[in-house]
Scaffold this motif. Sequence first.
Motif, mmCIF file in Angstrom:
data_model
loop_
_atom_site.group_PDB
_atom_site.id
_atom_site.type_symbol
_atom_site.label_atom_id
_atom_site.label_comp_id
_atom_site.label_asym_id
_atom_site.label_seq_id
_atom_site.Cartn_x
_atom_site.Cartn_y
_atom_site.Cartn_z
ATOM 1 N N GLN A 36 0.795 -1.408 0.313
ATOM 2 C CA GLN A 36 -0.024 0.058 0.111
ATOM 3 C C GLN A 36 0.787 1.314 0.038
ATOM 4 N N VAL A 37 1.799 1.223 0.870
ATOM 5 C CA VAL A 37 2.889 2.640 0.744
ATOM 6 C C VAL A 37 4.124 2.108 -0.185
ATOM 7 N N GLY A 38 4.797 1.167 -0.008
ATOM 8 C CA GLY A 38 5.986 0.859 -0.824
ATOM 9 C C GLY A 38 6.875 -0.104 -0.253
ATOM 10 N N ASP A 39 7.555 -1.051 -0.953
ATOM 11 C CA ASP A 39 8.435 -1.922 -0.616
ATOM 12 C C ASP A 39 10.022 -1.228 -0.712
ATOM 13 N N PRO A 40 10.547 -1.213 0.471
ATOM 14 C CA PRO A 40 11.793 -0.473 0.496
ATOM 15 C C PRO A 40 12.880 -1.149 -0.567
ATOM 16 N N GLY A 41 12.587 -2.285 -0.701
ATOM 17 C CA GLY A 41 13.652 -3.465 -1.331
ATOM 18 C C GLY A 41 13.300 -3.113 -2.793
ATOM 19 N N VAL A 42 12.175 -2.687 -3.139
ATOM 20 C CA VAL A 42 11.632 -2.711 -4.784
ATOM 21 C C VAL A 42 11.456 -1.302 -4.879
ATOM 22 N N ASP A 43 10.709 -0.554 -4.287
ATOM 23 C CA ASP A 43 10.431 1.109 -4.389
ATOM 24 C C ASP A 43 11.372 1.957 -3.960
ATOM 25 N N LYS A 44 12.398 1.558 -3.668
ATOM 26 C CA LYS A 44 13.167 2.676 -2.623
ATOM 27 C C LYS A 44 13.243 4.154 -3.294
ATOM 28 N N GLN A 45 13.496 4.035 -4.835
ATOM 29 C CA GLN A 45 13.672 5.306 -5.337
ATOM 30 C C GLN A 45 12.270 5.999 -5.347
ATOM 31 N N MET A 46 10.989 5.345 -5.656
ATOM 32 C CA MET A 46 10.175 5.966 -5.805
ATOM 33 C C MET A 46 9.633 6.796 -4.296
ATOM 34 N N MET A 47 10.038 5.866 -3.161
ATOM 35 C CA MET A 47 9.759 6.196 -1.807
ATOM 36 C C MET A 47 10.659 7.608 -1.358
ATOM 37 N N GLU A 48 11.681 7.617 -1.993
ATOM 38 C CA GLU A 48 12.775 8.638 -1.771
ATOM 39 C C GLU A 48 12.232 9.890 -2.643
ATOM 40 N N ASP A 49 11.720 9.746 -3.734
ATOM 41 C CA ASP A 49 11.024 10.837 -4.606
ATOM 42 C C ASP A 49 9.990 11.562 -3.867
ATOM 43 N N TYR A 50 9.215 10.657 -3.108
ATOM 44 C CA TYR A 50 7.878 11.279 -2.432
ATOM 45 C C TYR A 50 8.171 11.223 -0.748
ATOM 46 N N SER A 51 9.324 11.364 -0.246
ATOM 47 C CA SER A 51 9.618 11.520 1.233
ATOM 48 C C SER A 51 9.642 13.148 0.997
ATOM 49 N N PRO A 52 8.941 13.732 1.825
ATOM 50 C CA PRO A 52 9.074 15.353 1.966
ATOM 51 C C PRO A 52 10.551 15.752 2.678
ATOM 52 N N LEU A 53 11.065 14.825 3.327
ATOM 53 C CA LEU A 53 12.317 15.101 4.088
ATOM 54 C C LEU A 53 13.356 15.240 3.313
ATOM 55 N N LEU A 54 13.460 14.646 2.144
ATOM 56 C CA LEU A 54 14.427 14.476 1.294
ATOM 57 C C LEU A 54 14.358 15.830 0.175
ATOM 58 N N HIS A 55 13.225 16.612 0.162
ATOM 59 C CA HIS A 55 13.176 17.379 -0.628
ATOM 60 C C HIS A 55 12.532 18.818 0.048
ATOM 61 N N VAL A 56 13.193 19.193 1.101
ATOM 62 C CA VAL A 56 12.743 20.516 1.772
ATOM 63 C C VAL A 56 13.366 21.639 1.157
ATOM 64 N N ASP A 57 14.265 21.478 0.179
ATOM 65 C CA ASP A 57 14.816 22.560 -0.669
ATOM 66 C C ASP A 57 13.389 23.126 -1.329
ATOM 67 N N ARG A 58 12.502 22.342 -1.599
ATOM 68 C CA ARG A 58 11.313 23.188 -2.435
ATOM 69 C C ARG A 58 10.577 23.585 -1.375
ATOM 70 N N ILE A 59 10.506 23.554 -0.351
ATOM 71 C CA ILE A 59 9.515 24.202 0.794
ATOM 72 C C ILE A 59 9.738 25.837 0.663
ATOM 73 N N LYS A 60 8.693 26.626 0.604
ATOM 74 C CA LYS A 60 9.005 27.864 0.593
ATOM 75 C C LYS A 60 8.225 28.762 1.771
ATOM 76 N N SER A 61 7.290 28.149 2.557
ATOM 77 C CA SER A 61 6.680 28.700 3.245
ATOM 78 C C SER A 61 6.621 28.412 4.811
ATOM 79 N N PRO A 62 6.352 28.641 5.963
ATOM 80 C CA PRO A 62 6.382 28.446 7.183
ATOM 81 C C PRO A 62 5.533 27.171 7.421
ATOM 82 N N VAL A 63 5.993 26.015 8.092
ATOM 83 C CA VAL A 63 5.373 24.901 8.501
ATOM 84 C C VAL A 63 5.476 24.642 10.144
#
Length: 809
Positions: A717-744
Amino acid sequence: MKQKLSLFISMLFLVTIMTVPISAHAETAAKSFADVTEKHYASKEISKLAQMGIIEGGSDGLFHPDSEITRGVTALWLSKALKLKEPVSLKGFTDIPESSVYSYAVNSLKEKGIVEGDEGRFNPEAPLTREQMASLLVRAFKLKENGVNVWFKDESSIGESHYKDVVRLKQHLITDQLEYLPKSRVTRAQLVLFLNRAISQGETGKDEIPLSDFLRKSKTRGIQSSPDGKMTAYVEEFEGHLQIYVDQEGVEQDYRITNMKDRDIENFFWFNNERIVYTTSAHGLEDNHVHSVNPNGKEDKDLTPYDNIRADIMESLSYLPGHESDMLISINNRDRTVFDVQRLNVKTGKMELVAENPGNITEWLTDIYGEARLAVAKDGINTKILYRSSAQGKFESILDVKFGDSFKPIMFSFDETQIFALSDIGRNTLALVKYNLNTKSIGETVYENPEADVTDIVISYKKQAILAVKYETDKVHYHYLDKEFEQLNQAIAKKLPGEQFIITGNPLPESKVNLFVYSDRSPGVYYQYNRKDDTIKKVKDTMPWIQVDQLAEMKSVSYTARDGMTIRGYLTLPKNAGDKNLPFVILPHGGPWARDSWGYDKEVQILANRGYGVLQMNFRGSTGFGKALFNAGNKQWGQAMQNDITDGVNWLIKQGTADPKRIAIYGSSYGGYAALAGMTFTPDLYAAGIDFMGPSSLLTFLETMPPYWDKKKLYMQVGDPGVDKQMMEDYSPLLHVDRIKSPVMFAQGVNDPRVKKKESDQMVMAIRQRGIDAPYMIKEDEGHGFRGYENQLDFYTIMLKFLDTHLKK
């Protein structure tokens, strides 16, 4: 002589403005200053405090907003804001004589412990620094620790004696600066801004309901009658905790029978006339314990006194000869990863193993004699339905259910030849079906709704029949299978036009029918309907202080996602605010395998009451509307699931309902992840975000799940780290904080067993490293969500300030 007269007049004026009620100044002290234009950043606040008589300009009629303010003038303004009385003594400081214009103000503040001197001197003409201002405001307005972790880029330059006060100022969002500049001198306009924010702490505007009214626990809930009808039990708050009370015939006053201090009561039921069974958990750990107590409060006993376990009630066996004091529970005290079935004596606490879990069973079902004869077992990502013909027999597989399909056994038929189940095998929505145990096949469909899943059934054990089938589209509806029950509901509906109601307890009693009545604007009222004389009476109001006509209506809506899928949801607009260009909060639900429903929602009403529109949506992955919508969410966290949320926002903007520059996204659990994903992957859409205990990384989230969660199913349902690691990294906000522009803003319970505190910690640190502010509320005594009243009050107070700062400025 003239100088003395002048000083006397000054003192008389000071005493007068300190003792006249503030309301009087609205007329006499209203001023406009030629040097404060409408475009000035503090123009509104200067006008407001001037009208209140708290501040004034110079002898030249100007305000001089950018001039430095002195400690003495600060004391004058602060004493007026606090409406302080005349001090006992005017000799608090050696450099402020009794004749000084500052004497009354400074000495009043000293007696309240708000100001301090330096070797007996106050230095009234000295300029006020920002760190000194922080200490004055914190002491004056008693700003307490509220659990918000804050950060300043220049915190090392804050003086040690002022550090905690500067932190308090940011904890309460009186400042939201990343650099506090503690040694800088404060201007008159700056002090007005900060003073106005401090004064506004806890204030409610016109037509605003105090937060305490929304957050106070229900006065009464869960009303249940004893089997003989002579006693009634219910839950009510006492000293900050929910307790069980009993109302007994012939006894004038209700009495409390529990005394919970370290645990919260989750639910209860009458086991028999002599015993009440209830469950508790501690500090959000979800470590359910089963207790029992006599109706007089004696023999209160924790029946499952183990650490780090979870016990869930299955059913009472009191109707069986020889088991009058027994019940069945599922409990993981033998192995934390699986749940066994135990027979539990509610008086002694003695337990006997009934069915041991071999390691793959996720659910148990008993027959009408209380024997565990059906089980749902994991088979990789698929499911097997296991059955045994007797309590001593061996379980055998009778049905294979593929991943993506559902088959949920509900009960054995009364002749035990069939099982009633909710199934979507061969169809889209969950239908009530019969499974034939002789032919080992799915048979008759009892009821199916093409729009929504069947969610429950109403059973009469006296009639040995199913009375109705429950399903939910825009609201909860029933398909009736029993004429008497249908007529009963029709008779009640005539007494409660337009209301939603639930029959609690026995669905077909001979005379008195207990009801829970609710709506989108009512948290619930208990009624009792008398079948014999066709009368209805109110029993208890769960929250009598809530005025229904002050709250906003929740309307069912739908919109089309970008790929053509219909998304259903609920729209709530603030009362009397129109339907155009409103500030909005997008509120995706948690789960995500859950759904939003029509009814009273505390969070929605808080936001609407403060002027915000609220949109909730049942994005793909939500339950209730069939497996097509549900399965469309598989491995779509941050992708199609998030697109459904984004498309809802754009739908609001296109209609003109939402102001595109004033939209925030807020959610809890999965909703918190959706808030982070929205801020990360669609950063231009939102002016602010609030993440309450949401996962920040799909990889680290799955690593820390509770031991009894189905890991293989989550991988699908979420992703298999052994198979879908790249996809899970692509949609993990932690790894893309450089895109955030507004306060959280973040909030997290330390004891959360589902989403570990690390998920919030790592995201907060990553955002701060980017130079973006991230206020972070941490509560030591909470788990997955905040339950304590004070903790909830802290959270919603800061949440509303955060939203006001970024959506209403």
